[in-house]
Design an enzyme around this catalytic site. Structure first.
Site, short mmCIF file in Angstrom:
data_model
loop_
_atom_site.label_atom_id
_atom_site.label_comp_id
_atom_site.label_asym_id
_atom_site.label_seq_id
_atom_site.Cartn_x
_atom_site.Cartn_y
_atom_site.Cartn_z
CD GLU A 457 24.69 -27.03 16.72
OE1 GLU A 457 25.17 -26.00 15.97
OE2 GLU A 457 24.13 -27.91 16.42
CG HIS A 458 29.57 -24.48 19.62
ND1 HIS A 458 29.96 -23.02 19.85
CD2 HIS A 458 28.31 -24.59 20.34
CE1 HIS A 458 28.86 -22.45 20.45
NE2 HIS A 458 27.81 -23.36 20.72
CG ASP A 460 30.14 -22.38 12.77
OD1 ASP A 460 30.64 -22.63 13.77
OD2 ASP A 460 29.17 -21.80 12.44
CB SER A 491 8.19 -7.45 8.71
OG SER A 491 7.84 -8.91 9.35
N GLY A 555 17.00 -20.43 17.11
CA GLY A 555 17.92 -21.03 16.65
C GLY A 555 17.80 -21.58 15.39
CG LEU A 556 14.48 -23.23 14.93
CD1 LEU A 556 12.97 -23.64 14.71
CD2 LEU A 556 15.21 -24.61 14.59
CB SER A 559 18.73 -13.68 10.89
OG SER A 559 19.40 -15.00 11.29
CD GLU A 596 22.59 -13.16 10.48
OE1 GLU A 596 22.16 -13.75 9.48
OE2 GLU A 596 22.53 -13.50 11.40
CG ASP A 608 22.74 -19.92 10.50
OD1 ASP A 608 22.87 -20.95 10.71
OD2 ASP A 608 22.37 -18.83 11.22
P1 ADP Z 1 17.35 -16.56 14.53
O1 ADP Z 1 18.17 -16.31 13.15
O2 ADP Z 1 17.90 -17.74 15.16
O3 ADP Z 1 15.80 -16.67 14.41
P2 ADP Z 1 18.56 -14.05 15.03
O4 ADP Z 1 18.64 -13.24 16.25
O5 ADP Z 1 19.62 -14.35 14.27
O6 ADP Z 1 17.66 -15.31 15.17
O7 ADP Z 1 17.39 -13.20 13.95
C1 ADP Z 1 16.08 -12.71 14.55
C2 ADP Z 1 15.98 -11.47 13.92
O8 ADP Z 1 15.71 -11.29 12.49
C3 ADP Z 1 14.86 -10.64 14.28
O9 ADP Z 1 15.08 -10.08 15.51
C4 ADP Z 1 14.61 -9.80 13.31
O10 ADP Z 1 15.32 -8.52 13.28
C5 ADP Z 1 15.10 -10.60 11.98
N1 ADP Z 1 13.88 -11.23 11.23
C6 ADP Z 1 13.79 -12.43 11.29
N2 ADP Z 1 12.80 -12.91 10.67
C7 ADP Z 1 11.94 -11.56 10.41
C8 ADP Z 1 10.66 -11.23 9.95
N3 ADP Z 1 9.90 -12.10 9.42
N4 ADP Z 1 10.27 -9.91 9.68
C9 ADP Z 1 10.98 -9.15 10.23
N5 ADP Z 1 12.73 -9.19 10.75
C10 ADP Z 1 12.83 -10.68 10.98
MG MG Z 2 20.08 -15.72 13.06
#
Ligand code: ADP
Ligand code: MG
Length: 840
Positions: A457-458, A460, A491, A555-556, A559, A596, A608
């Protein structure tokens, strides 16, 4: 007896003994050690003192006198007025030293500790070398004025380095450490010459006369058997002569038989309000087995005691309510009755007596005429009333919520859901409708997983190593290509936020919100095609609907799951063929990273997307983050077949939201980069490699590793950068160690590495959060083999490696710990290493 404990004894500047009792993994493993020196200019505590006459006299220590009317010894603590080295008013002598600050006048030299015991600087009982002698030898029956040195020992036990905590707020593991420390001191003081009885106790609250609020207790080694113990022994002796029985055992049996005053009963312990309780609140906690003192408790009895004592304290703190209905923290005295060192051991039996002087909020029971003058007690309540209140405060099943599980969807379920959502969003008979039979392309479904990082962790952005697995939790996209360049998106997770745009309008800064993650991938793949001699126009428009069971922002990497499901979708419909090979998947991952970073504007590393696209079922992905590495050489599949080993990986989504994370992330990164520059290195990975090489591959716990690392840390200008760098280097080494264990088929042995990683992130990198610490502690206490926070920190998720048959129990325990700590209910996921992004 307790393998989770390390005991480190040392001496303070004036010769007093201090013992650290540590349960933090890094100290237990020996990876980190405690500060042993005390730089204060304290003189020898036994040095001669100047008397009122201006002459030097040998130090004699405190005196005690025998009360000829009662036979009680009265130590005279008058010398305690003569304190020479009082701590500054604003500094707590029990707090750890401040990192980086010059060491001042605190009693504990280290900047942190778990539990620590040291001799009181101003003791009312003290054995002075050359003076110690049995009080009996000094008896002078004739003058009725018997005095003796008040020999013995007064120690302070500090329960936590956190000034504002309290005993009742500690974790069961920490309480277990305290129990072990009490047992250790009982044994040690019992071996001091002249000590006849050891008393461990805690005074809590101003009403009891506590002046230091830092959570602590005291341990006295008396040179005589105390009055209360003498009285109890006399009763026990008489009871034995009369009935042949053992008084305290028979009292417990009588309470159990009666049942009305039993407050709680566990496998090894029983708490009851005694039949003739004298205090307004009083409860006794006794072991079921006949045990003379704390050292005689078994490991199982100690573990049970830790949990039981905390439950008792929880209820005591709810005993009274203030006028506003808020509970009033109970001022209490917790007194351990143990068998004396020599006399009457067979008649004694260990028990804890907890009692309070509070009779109502704001109202104290004064020890007035009858109690103080005559020792004749009058109770203001009845024992049955006290017991009824404590019984009513027992946890109800509703107070301990069951764990909330975030289930993964099998592909057919996910595909069905997203197809139905697609049909609803774009009806077949609508203007854009149609089906395959009408010459309109069919709807295809793709899925890509979220990921969780096992360790690393931390690291990369320090060109280090990390080890993610793909979750069985996936994001599904139903996608139908279009003949034009229009993109329509919806979505299930973003109702009311459908989006329509044209590919030629997509660029960094041009799309905001969640659609940026999707349109960004189309844009990035177009860029890739242009850069490799193709045409961006190969990527056509599409209609797409998303549904997902990957929790957001936990954190999973929801995105990356979103980006990568779209990436394999576009790859397929555009006929790029990238998903067919690992090298092609590396290209798709790079495009998702660009989407991203550049279009969605989130500055993240590449772990990721690589995990979502390149992991393999039953494997963890060892990812080498050195820049410029050939993508094929940057990853390696490491067998991680949890099920085969009878293990499960539990993910705890703490659902904690934390502000300021961005600034913290940038700060950590900048500190690491500056440290590498100071060391003349391109990145901290180079340092990690050289430290590992200097230790000639020796395990991390070996001195050679610490020496090589220490030499580099010495060249850094400040404590903060030293700690940050120590985390990065040890974390990279831990990742290597963990991979070695997995390669050797020893997945069940990686727990301590997870524990050490958490401690390092919490203490050295300082990116943990209360919720993460609670999750990790509770999981370990409930039987996890190891646990750590995962992801960037300040919230998000923790992981726990658990024996498969303990999974539900551990999750329930963590849920209960969150409820107990007043935290939002966490979510739980089972993380079986699963498949990478694919067409369904
Ligand atoms: P993590 O990747 O840790 O879950 P992030 O902040 O990096 O958190 O990503 C979350 C963002 O990704 C959400 O706020 C949204 O914008 C987008 N996202 C993720 N999954 C979906 C989904 N199923 N539908 C629409 N947007 C999504
Ligand atoms: Mg993310």
């Amino acid at each position: 007896m307790n393998q989770h404990l390390r005991r480190t004894p040392t001496r303070l500047a004036d010769g007093r003994e201090l013992v650290y009792f540590d349960d933090s993994p890094a100290y237990v493993s020996g990876e980190r050690t405690r500060r042993l020196d005390d730089p204060r200019p304290l003189g020898d505590r036994f040095a001669p003192v100047t008397g009122p006459d201006g002459h030097e006299h040998p130090y004699t220590g405190p005196e005690m006198r025998l009360d000829p009317l009662t036979g009680d010894w009265i130590p005279l603590a008058a010398h305690r007025m003569n304190r020479t080295f009082l701590p500054a008013a604003d500094s707590c002598p029990l707090c750890p030293a401040t990192p980086g600050a010059p060491y001042s006048d605190g009693e504990v030299p280290d900047t942190d500790y778990d539990v620590v015991v040291f001799e009181n600087r101003f003791p009312s009982l003290q054995s002075v070398p050359g003076l110690a002698g049995s009080p009996d030898a000094l008896h002078d029956q004739d003058t009725l004025q018997t005095r003796a040195p008040a020999s013995g020992r007064c120690e302070v036990i500090v329960f936590s380095s956190d000034h504002s905590s309290s005993f009742g707020a500690l974790t069961p593991r920490r309480v277990r450490t305290i129990i072990d420390a009490w047992a250790d001191r009982t044994e040690a003081l019992g071996h001091e010459p002249g000590v006849e009885q050891v008393f461990c106790f805690e005074n809590r609250g101003q009403e009891i006369g506590v002046t230091l609020h830092h959570p602590h207790g005291q341990i006295y080694g008396y040179p005589y058997v105390t009055p209360r113990s003498r009285a109890m022994l006399a009763q026990a002796r008489a009871h034995h002569e009369r009935t042949g029985g053992h008084l305290l055992r028979d009292v417990l049996a009588a309470e159990l038989a009666d049942g009305r005053r039993i407050v709680l009963a566990t496998e090894h312990w029983v708490a009851y309000v005694p039949f003739a309780a004298r205090w307004p609140v009083e409860v006794h906690l006794a072991p079921r087995r006949d045990v003379p003192d704390l050292p005689a408790l078994s490991g199982a009895e100690r573990d049970d005691l830790a949990v039981t004592y905390l439950e008792l304290l929880r209820r005591l703190d709810l005993f009274f309510e203030g006028p506003d209905g808020a509970p009033v923290p109970l001022p209490y005295i917790a007194a351990w009755h143990q068998a004396p060192v020599r006399e009457g051991r067979e008649l004694s039996r260990l028990h804890l007596q907890v009692f309070s002087v509070l009779r109502a909020p704001g109202r104290l029971k004064y020890l007035a005429g009858s109690e103080s003058g005559m020792g004749a007690w009058v109770s203001d309540t009845t024992p049955e009333q006290i017991a009824a209140r404590l019984q009513a405060l027992a946890p109800t099943p509703a107070a301990a919520p069951a764990a909330q599980w975030v289930e993964s969807w099998p592909d057919d379920v996910g595909a069905d859901r997203v197809r139905q959502a697609f049909a609803a969003a774009y009806p077949a008979d609508g203007p854009e409708g149609g089906d395959a039979g009408d010459g309109v392309p069919e709807v295809r479904v793709y899925a890509a997983p979220g990921r969780v990082n096992i360790i690393g962790e931390h690291t990369d952005y320090n060109a280090g190593l990390c080890l993610p697995i793909a979750l069985p939790h996936r994001t599904y996209v139903a996608l139908r290509p279009r003949a034009d360049s229009v993109v329509r998106l919806a979505s299930a997770q973003e109702p009311g936020a459908a989006w329509t745009g044209r590919l030629e309008d997509v660029a960094p800064g041009a799309v905001t919100g969640w659609p940026a993650y999707v349109a960004g991938v189309a844009w990035a793949l177009g860029q890739h095609l242009e850069a490799t001699g193709g045409s961006a126009a190969q990527v056509r428009g599409f209609d797409a609907v998303i549904d997902s069971c990957v929790p957001y922002g936990a954190g999973l990497s929801s995105s990356a799951a979103l980006e990568c499901s779209v990436a394999v979708g576009i790859d397929d419909v555009a006929g790029l063929g990238l998903a067919a090979t690992d090298a092609g998947r590396a290209t798709l991952a790079a495009a998702a990273v660009r989407a991203e970073n550049e279009v969605a504007g989130a500055p993240t590393g590449g772990m990721d997307q690589s995990a979502s696209l390149r992991c393999a079922p039953g494997h963890a992905l060892l990812l080498d983050c050195r820049p410029g590495l050939d993508p094929a050489r940057a990853v390696e599949q490491i067998p991680f077949d949890l099920a085969a080993e009878g293990l499960a990986l539990l993910v705890i989504d703490t659902r904690a939201e934390h502000a300021l994370v961005d600034g913290q992330y940038a700060q950590r990164r900048a500190t690491c980069e500056a440290a590498a520059a100071t060391l003349g290195l391109a990145n901290l990975r180079e340092l990690a490699d050289s430290v590992v090489a200097a230790a000639a591959g020796a395990p991390r716990a070996e001195p050679a590793f610490a020496e090589a690392l220490g030499a580099a840390l010495d060249r850094l200008p400040d404590d903060v950068s030293r700690r940050r760098v120590r985390h990065v280097v040890t974390e990279i080494a831990r990742t290597q160690d963990l991979v070695s264990l997995l390669r050797a088929g020893r997945a069940s042995d990686v727990g301590p590495l997870l524990d050490a990683s958490h401690a390092s992130l919490r203490d050295d990198y300082e990116v943990s959060a209360t919720e993460l610490d609670v999750a990790v502690e509770a999981a370990r206490d409930a039987g996890a083999l190891g646990a750590r926070m995962t992801g960037g920190g300040f919230g998000g998720s923790a992981i726990a490696l658990v024996p498969a048959d303990r999974t539900r129990a551990v999750a329930d325990a963590v849920a209960a710990a969150f409820a107990g700590a007043g935290l939002r209910a966490p979510g739980f996921l089972l993380a079986l290493p699963s498949a990478p992004a694919h067409a369904c």
